[in-house]
Motif scaffolding. Structure first.
Motif, mmCIF file in Angstrom:
data_model
loop_
_atom_site.group_PDB
_atom_site.id
_atom_site.type_symbol
_atom_site.label_atom_id
_atom_site.label_comp_id
_atom_site.label_asym_id
_atom_site.label_seq_id
_atom_site.Cartn_x
_atom_site.Cartn_y
_atom_site.Cartn_z
ATOM 1 N N SER A 90 0.815 -1.213 0.000
ATOM 2 C CA SER A 90 0.000 0.000 0.000
ATOM 3 C C SER A 90 0.852 1.268 0.000
ATOM 4 N N PHE A 91 2.010 1.237 0.652
ATOM 5 C CA PHE A 91 2.893 2.397 0.639
ATOM 6 C C PHE A 91 3.346 2.702 -0.784
ATOM 7 N N GLU A 92 3.771 1.678 -1.506
ATOM 8 C CA GLU A 92 4.246 1.880 -2.871
ATOM 9 C C GLU A 92 3.108 2.263 -3.811
ATOM 10 N N LEU A 93 1.915 1.731 -3.566
ATOM 11 C CA LEU A 93 0.755 2.134 -4.366
ATOM 12 C C LEU A 93 0.498 3.624 -4.196
ATOM 13 N N SER A 94 0.508 4.087 -2.947
ATOM 14 C CA SER A 94 0.291 5.510 -2.672
ATOM 15 C C SER A 94 1.401 6.364 -3.268
ATOM 16 N N LYS A 95 2.622 5.914 -3.138
ATOM 17 C CA LYS A 95 3.768 6.651 -3.675
ATOM 18 C C LYS A 95 3.659 6.771 -5.200
ATOM 19 N N THR A 96 3.231 5.715 -5.857
ATOM 20 C CA THR A 96 3.089 5.747 -7.313
ATOM 21 C C THR A 96 1.976 6.704 -7.726
ATOM 22 N N ALA A 97 0.868 6.697 -6.985
ATOM 23 C CA ALA A 97 -0.210 7.659 -7.259
ATOM 24 C C ALA A 97 0.303 9.087 -7.073
ATOM 25 N N GLU A 98 1.083 9.314 -6.030
ATOM 26 C CA GLU A 98 1.676 10.634 -5.804
ATOM 27 C C GLU A 98 2.613 11.015 -6.954
ATOM 28 N N ASP A 99 3.364 10.057 -7.453
ATOM 29 C CA ASP A 99 4.271 10.320 -8.576
ATOM 30 C C ASP A 99 3.503 10.752 -9.822
ATOM 31 N N ILE A 100 2.339 10.163 -10.044
ATOM 32 C CA ILE A 100 1.514 10.539 -11.192
ATOM 33 C C ILE A 100 1.021 11.976 -11.028
ATOM 34 N N VAL A 101 0.528 12.310 -9.836
ATOM 35 C CA VAL A 101 0.055 13.670 -9.578
ATOM 36 C C VAL A 101 1.214 14.662 -9.704
ATOM 37 N N SER A 102 2.362 14.300 -9.187
ATOM 38 C CA SER A 102 3.537 15.169 -9.266
ATOM 39 C C SER A 102 3.967 15.399 -10.715
ATOM 40 N N PHE A 103 3.951 14.355 -11.528
ATOM 41 C CA PHE A 103 4.333 14.517 -12.933
ATOM 42 C C PHE A 103 3.308 15.383 -13.657
ATOM 43 N N TYR A 104 2.045 15.216 -13.321
ATOM 44 C CA TYR A 104 0.998 16.074 -13.889
ATOM 45 C C TYR A 104 1.279 17.534 -13.534
ATOM 46 N N ASP A 105 1.659 17.790 -12.290
ATOM 47 C CA ASP A 105 1.996 19.143 -11.855
ATOM 48 C C ASP A 105 3.174 19.694 -12.661
ATOM 49 N N THR A 106 4.167 18.856 -12.901
ATOM 50 C CA THR A 106 5.330 19.270 -13.692
ATOM 51 C C THR A 106 4.909 19.673 -15.100
ATOM 52 N N ILE A 107 4.027 18.897 -15.696
ATOM 53 C CA ILE A 107 3.537 19.216 -17.039
ATOM 54 C C ILE A 107 2.752 20.533 -17.027
ATOM 55 N N CYS A 108 1.907 20.714 -16.019
ATOM 56 C CA CYS A 108 1.130 21.953 -15.919
ATOM 57 C C CYS A 108 2.047 23.164 -15.819
ATOM 58 N N ARG A 109 3.079 23.051 -14.992
ATOM 59 C CA ARG A 109 4.019 24.162 -14.826
ATOM 60 C C ARG A 109 4.782 24.426 -16.123
ATOM 61 N N ARG A 110 5.164 23.367 -16.812
ATOM 62 C CA ARG A 110 5.888 23.530 -18.072
ATOM 63 C C ARG A 110 5.011 24.240 -19.103
ATOM 64 N N LEU A 111 3.755 23.840 -19.186
ATOM 65 C CA LEU A 111 2.843 24.484 -20.134
ATOM 66 C C LEU A 111 2.609 25.950 -19.762
ATOM 67 N N ALA A 112 2.500 26.223 -18.473
ATOM 68 C CA ALA A 112 2.308 27.607 -18.021
ATOM 69 C C ALA A 112 3.529 28.463 -18.374
ATOM 70 N N LEU A 113 4.714 27.899 -18.231
ATOM 71 C CA LEU A 113 5.932 28.625 -18.615
ATOM 72 C C LEU A 113 5.951 28.900 -20.108
ATOM 73 N N GLU A 114 5.602 27.896 -20.891
ATOM 74 C CA GLU A 114 5.599 28.054 -22.343
ATOM 75 C C GLU A 114 4.586 29.120 -22.789
ATOM 76 N N ASP A 115 3.471 29.207 -22.049
ATOM 77 C CA ASP A 115 2.433 30.174 -22.394
ATOM 78 C C ASP A 115 2.654 31.537 -21.736
ATOM 79 N N GLY A 116 3.734 31.670 -20.939
ATOM 80 C CA GLY A 116 4.075 32.938 -20.318
ATOM 81 C C GLY A 116 3.306 33.261 -19.054
ATOM 82 N N TYR A 117 2.731 32.246 -18.416
ATOM 83 C CA TYR A 117 1.970 32.496 -17.192
ATOM 84 C C TYR A 117 2.851 32.442 -15.938
ATOM 85 N N LEU A 118 4.008 31.844 -16.022
ATOM 86 C CA LEU A 118 4.914 31.765 -14.867
ATOM 87 C C LEU A 118 6.224 32.456 -15.191
#
Length: 108
Positions: A80-108
């Motif tokens: 269960s620890f690794e399951l939770s960690k993997t779910a967190e990794d997915i959310v974290s990678f999604y956040d990274t993509i969101c930030r990258r897109l915001a930078l590309e669009d000039g929002y950050l």
């Protein structure tokens, strides 16, 4: 490269993680129906590919038995620890993509 496609797939994966079902089902579905459709060489920037591929490898590292797929085999055998960690990794990678897109669009 289509980072917006990767964003779309990770967005759907995050929604799947937040949906109904147990963590194993949600994690499997998030990968199978969303993340697995992303092509690293086309959709992920080069500097993020290793992280993306590590996430994918982590969810497909156990060989299947019978009719199950690699993802089901993997999530059925990790704790269960690794399951939770993997779910967190997915959310974290999604956040990274969101930030990258915001930078590309000039929002950050």
């Amino acid at each position: 490269m289509s980072l917006s496609y990767a964003w779309e797939k990770f967005h759907t994966a995050v929604l799947t993680l937040a949906g109904d079902g147990n963590i194993k089902e949600r994690l499997s579905n998030a990968f199978i129906f969303s993340i697995d459709h992303i092509k690293a060489s086309e959709d992920i920037p080069e500097d993020l590919r290793e992280q993306f591929e590590s996430l994918c490898d982590n969810l497909t590292r156990i060989d299947p038995v019978g009719n199950e797929g690699k993802v089901q085999a993997t999530v059925s055998q990790i704790d269960s620890f690794e399951l939770s960690k993997t779910a967190e990794d997915i959310v974290s990678f999604y956040d990274t993509i969101c930030r990258r897109l915001a930078l590309e669009d000039g929002y950050l």
